[in-house]
Design a protein around this motif. Structure first.
Motif, PDB file in Angstrom:
ATOM      1  N   LEU A  68      40.652  37.663  38.245  1.00 32.02           N
ATOM      2  CA  LEU A  68      41.765  37.697  37.359  1.00 32.02           C
ATOM      3  C   LEU A  68      41.711  39.153  36.437  1.00 32.02           C
ATOM      4  CD1 LEU A  68      41.833  34.014  36.157  1.00 32.02           C
ATOM      5  CD2 LEU A  68      43.411  35.202  37.588  1.00 32.02           C
ATOM      6  N   GLU A  69      40.747  39.424  35.901  1.00 27.83           N
ATOM      7  CA  GLU A  69      40.437  40.577  35.243  1.00 27.83           C
ATOM      8  C   GLU A  69      40.760  41.949  36.115  1.00 27.83           C
ATOM      9  OE1 GLU A  69      36.466  40.601  33.734  1.00 27.83           O
ATOM     10  OE2 GLU A  69      36.628  39.144  32.291  1.00 27.83           O
ATOM     11  N   LYS A  70      40.649  41.964  37.165  1.00 28.44           N
ATOM     12  CA  LYS A  70      40.635  43.068  38.174  1.00 28.44           C
ATOM     13  C   LYS A  70      42.038  43.024  38.541  1.00 28.44           C
ATOM     14  CE  LYS A  70      35.914  44.049  39.225  1.00 28.44           C
ATOM     15  NZ  LYS A  70      35.206  44.262  40.507  1.00 28.44           N
ATOM     16  N   ASN A  71      42.854  41.946  38.571  1.00 30.23           N
ATOM     17  CA  ASN A  71      43.943  41.914  39.310  1.00 30.23           C
ATOM     18  C   ASN A  71      45.366  41.120  38.288  1.00 30.23           C
ATOM     19  OD1 ASN A  71      43.509  42.659  42.181  1.00 30.23           O
ATOM     20  ND2 ASN A  71      41.829  41.183  41.599  1.00 30.23           N
ATOM     21  N   PRO A  72      45.274  41.903  37.051  1.00 27.49           N
ATOM     22  CA  PRO A  72      46.386  41.148  36.126  1.00 27.49           C
ATOM     23  C   PRO A  72      47.673  41.261  36.585  1.00 27.49           C
ATOM     24  CG  PRO A  72      45.547  43.437  35.266  1.00 27.49           C
ATOM     25  CD  PRO A  72      44.801  43.116  36.619  1.00 27.49           C
ATOM     26  N   LYS A  73      48.279  42.094  37.437  1.00 22.24           N
ATOM     27  CA  LYS A  73      49.555  42.208  38.017  1.00 22.24           C
ATOM     28  C   LYS A  73      49.774  40.814  38.724  1.00 22.24           C
ATOM     29  CE  LYS A  73      48.226  44.569  42.374  1.00 22.24           C
ATOM     30  NZ  LYS A  73      46.915  43.837  42.278  1.00 22.24           N
ATOM     31  N   ASP A  74      48.996  40.085  39.176  1.00 24.47           N
ATOM     32  CA  ASP A  74      49.013  38.933  40.029  1.00 24.47           C
ATOM     33  C   ASP A  74      48.976  37.707  39.300  1.00 24.47           C
ATOM     34  OD1 ASP A  74      48.876  40.627  42.326  1.00 24.47           O
ATOM     35  OD2 ASP A  74      46.905  40.163  42.882  1.00 24.47           O
ATOM     36  N   ARG A  75      48.738  37.606  37.743  1.00 21.28           N
ATOM     37  CA  ARG A  75      48.663  36.487  36.896  1.00 21.28           C
ATOM     38  C   ARG A  75      49.936  35.634  36.994  1.00 21.28           C
ATOM     39  NH1 ARG A  75      44.887  38.742  32.279  1.00 21.28           N
ATOM     40  NH2 ARG A  75      43.316  39.356  33.477  1.00 21.28           N
ATOM     41  N   HIS A  76      51.072  36.148  37.536  1.00 21.04           N
ATOM     42  CA  HIS A  76      52.265  35.183  37.562  1.00 21.04           C
ATOM     43  C   HIS A  76      52.256  34.187  38.776  1.00 21.04           C
ATOM     44  CE1 HIS A  76      52.824  38.389  40.677  1.00 21.04           C
ATOM     45  NE2 HIS A  76      53.691  37.228  41.096  1.00 21.04           N
TER      46      HIS A  76
END
Length: 97
Positions: A68-76
């Motif tokens: 989650l920290e490395k992929n903030p763009k996917d948090r949706h």
């Protein structure tokens, strides 16, 4: 006759949520831990990913947090999708011969 003024309503941004690591955050932590454990069990059974038997749940949760920290763009995406992506990337199953 009261001359008091009504208190203004609290806006959503003003509401405080319990921090994850605070004593008040135990319920969200418990829910998240149970959710990750359930997805880990299901994913291992159906072969989506292959977590090592000796891997403690705390390690699996760390893997999800790092993802989650490395992929903030996917948090949706939904929790199901995010956790699945994290565990597939971290614990891929060996290729079948």
């Amino acid at each position: 006759m009261c001359t008091c003024r009504a208190r203004p309503p609290i806006r959503p941004a003003q509401r405080s949520k319990p921090r994850w690591n605070s004593p008040e955050g135990w319920l969200p932590r418990a829910k998240a831990t149970g959710y990750v454990q359930g997805l880990r069990d299901m994913g291992d059974v159906v072969g989506l990913f292959c977590t090592p038997n000796q891997a403690p749940l705390s390690q699996v949760i760390d893997v999800v947090f790092v993802y989650l920290e490395k992929n903030p763009k996917d948090r949706h995406d939904t929790a199901l999708v995010l956790i699945n992506h994290a565990l597939v990337k971290a614990f891929p199953c060996p290729a079948k011969k």
